[in-house]
Design a protein around this motif. Structure first.
Motif, PDB file in Angstrom:
ATOM      1  N   GLU A   1       0.886  -1.170   0.000  1.00  0.00           N
ATOM      2  CA  GLU A   1       0.000   0.000   0.000  1.00  0.00           C
ATOM      3  C   GLU A   1       0.919   1.214   0.000  1.00  0.00           C
ATOM      4  O   GLU A   1       1.776   1.339   0.876  1.00  0.00           O
ATOM      5  CB  GLU A   1      -0.880  -0.009   1.242  1.00  0.00           C
ATOM      6  N   PRO A   2       0.793   2.120  -0.989  1.00  0.00           N
ATOM      7  CA  PRO A   2       1.749   3.234  -1.077  1.00  0.00           C
ATOM      8  C   PRO A   2       1.629   4.282   0.030  1.00  0.00           C
ATOM      9  O   PRO A   2       2.633   4.888   0.419  1.00  0.00           O
ATOM     10  CB  PRO A   2       1.474   3.849  -2.443  1.00  0.00           C
ATOM     11  N   ASP A   3       0.447   4.505   0.569  1.00  0.00           N
ATOM     12  CA  ASP A   3       0.250   5.511   1.611  1.00  0.00           C
ATOM     13  C   ASP A   3       0.691   4.939   2.962  1.00  0.00           C
ATOM     14  O   ASP A   3       0.160   3.908   3.405  1.00  0.00           O
ATOM     15  CB  ASP A   3      -1.217   5.931   1.655  1.00  0.00           C
ATOM     16  N   LEU A   4       1.648   5.576   3.629  1.00  0.00           N
ATOM     17  CA  LEU A   4       2.199   5.044   4.878  1.00  0.00           C
ATOM     18  C   LEU A   4       1.143   4.876   5.954  1.00  0.00           C
ATOM     19  O   LEU A   4       1.107   3.852   6.643  1.00  0.00           O
ATOM     20  CB  LEU A   4       3.346   5.929   5.379  1.00  0.00           C
ATOM     21  N   THR A   5       0.275   5.848   6.139  1.00  0.00           N
ATOM     22  CA  THR A   5      -0.770   5.729   7.160  1.00  0.00           C
ATOM     23  C   THR A   5      -1.636   4.503   6.904  1.00  0.00           C
ATOM     24  O   THR A   5      -1.891   3.701   7.817  1.00  0.00           O
ATOM     25  CB  THR A   5      -1.644   7.004   7.186  1.00  0.00           C
ATOM     26  N   GLN A   6      -2.064   4.322   5.677  1.00  0.00           N
ATOM     27  CA  GLN A   6      -2.887   3.152   5.335  1.00  0.00           C
ATOM     28  C   GLN A   6      -2.079   1.863   5.424  1.00  0.00           C
ATOM     29  O   GLN A   6      -2.606   0.811   5.787  1.00  0.00           O
ATOM     30  CB  GLN A   6      -3.490   3.322   3.942  1.00  0.00           C
ATOM     31  N   GLN A   7      -0.780   1.935   5.105  1.00  0.00           N
ATOM     32  CA  GLN A   7       0.079   0.766   5.195  1.00  0.00           C
ATOM     33  C   GLN A   7       0.150   0.256   6.637  1.00  0.00           C
ATOM     34  O   GLN A   7       0.069  -0.946   6.893  1.00  0.00           O
ATOM     35  CB  GLN A   7       1.481   1.120   4.678  1.00  0.00           C
ATOM     36  N   VAL A   8       0.281   1.174   7.589  1.00  0.00           N
ATOM     37  CA  VAL A   8       0.339   0.783   9.002  1.00  0.00           C
ATOM     38  C   VAL A   8      -1.015   0.209   9.441  1.00  0.00           C
ATOM     39  O   VAL A   8      -1.063  -0.820  10.125  1.00  0.00           O
ATOM     40  CB  VAL A   8       0.779   1.966   9.892  1.00  0.00           C
ATOM     41  N   HIS A   9      -2.116   0.842   9.047  1.00  0.00           N
ATOM     42  CA  HIS A   9      -3.444   0.291   9.364  1.00  0.00           C
ATOM     43  C   HIS A   9      -3.592  -1.124   8.812  1.00  0.00           C
ATOM     44  O   HIS A   9      -4.104  -2.021   9.503  1.00  0.00           O
ATOM     45  CB  HIS A   9      -4.556   1.173   8.789  1.00  0.00           C
ATOM     46  N   LEU A  10      -3.173  -1.344   7.569  1.00  0.00           N
ATOM     47  CA  LEU A  10      -3.272  -2.674   6.964  1.00  0.00           C
ATOM     48  C   LEU A  10      -2.403  -3.692   7.692  1.00  0.00           C
ATOM     49  O   LEU A  10      -2.814  -4.843   7.890  1.00  0.00           O
ATOM     50  CB  LEU A  10      -2.864  -2.626   5.485  1.00  0.00           C
ATOM     51  N   ALA A  11      -1.206  -3.297   8.109  1.00  0.00           N
ATOM     52  CA  ALA A  11      -0.339  -4.210   8.856  1.00  0.00           C
ATOM     53  C   ALA A  11      -1.036  -4.659  10.134  1.00  0.00           C
ATOM     54  O   ALA A  11      -1.013  -5.851  10.477  1.00  0.00           O
ATOM     55  CB  ALA A  11       0.996  -3.539   9.172  1.00  0.00           C
ATOM     56  N   PHE A  12      -1.681  -3.732  10.831  1.00  0.00           N
ATOM     57  CA  PHE A  12      -2.419  -4.101  12.042  1.00  0.00           C
ATOM     58  C   PHE A  12      -3.645  -4.946  11.712  1.00  0.00           C
ATOM     59  O   PHE A  12      -3.981  -5.856  12.467  1.00  0.00           O
ATOM     60  CB  PHE A  12      -2.806  -2.853  12.846  1.00  0.00           C
TER      61      PHE A  12
END
Length: 131
Positions: free
Chosen positions: A47-58
């Protein structure tokens, strides 16, 4: 012969783990050892957006914990890997805190890295299994 590894795999991403040839989590001696989770889309791409990337990791982490009958409140140890933490910490950390829950908090080790296969954030945990 029984496998020495009691693997936990969420059904939603089992093909991705099979393709990449690793276990998402292993139960052992009352603990759950979870592989590092990244903010990948359904096809495994970052996911290119860092904020969304962290949400997806969680989200991926929570799916694995749930498959083992756990939640983040059962997590006792966390290791976070972050590319370019000097630049990314202030963006990523509020998202992490939103998923962290209430005290007492798990232990934490943060590691700055130069490469995460196209990702900017990865979280790895150890949780205690419920009786």
């Amino acid at each position: 012969m029984n496998s020495p590894r009691d693997v936990v795999t969420p059904t939603s991403r089992s093909a991705l783990y099979e393709r990449n040839r690793y276990s998402p989590a292993i139960r052992s001696n009352g603990f759950l050892f979870v592989s590092g989770q990244v903010g990948s889309r359904d096809d495994g791409s970052p996911e290119p957006d860092l904020t969304q990337q962290v949400h997806l990791a969680f989200r991926h982490l929570d799916e694995i914990l749930a498959a083992a009958g756990c939640s983040f409140s059962d997590v006792i140890d966390v290791t976070v890997f972050m590319v370019n933490p000097e630049q990314n910490f202030e963006v990523a950390w509020p998202v992490v805190q939103a998923h962290w829950g209430e005290a007492p908090f798990p232990t934490l080790t943060g590691v700055g890295v130069t490469w995460l296969y196209g990702f900017q954030f990865e979280i790895k945990v150890i949780a205690r299994l419920r009786d």
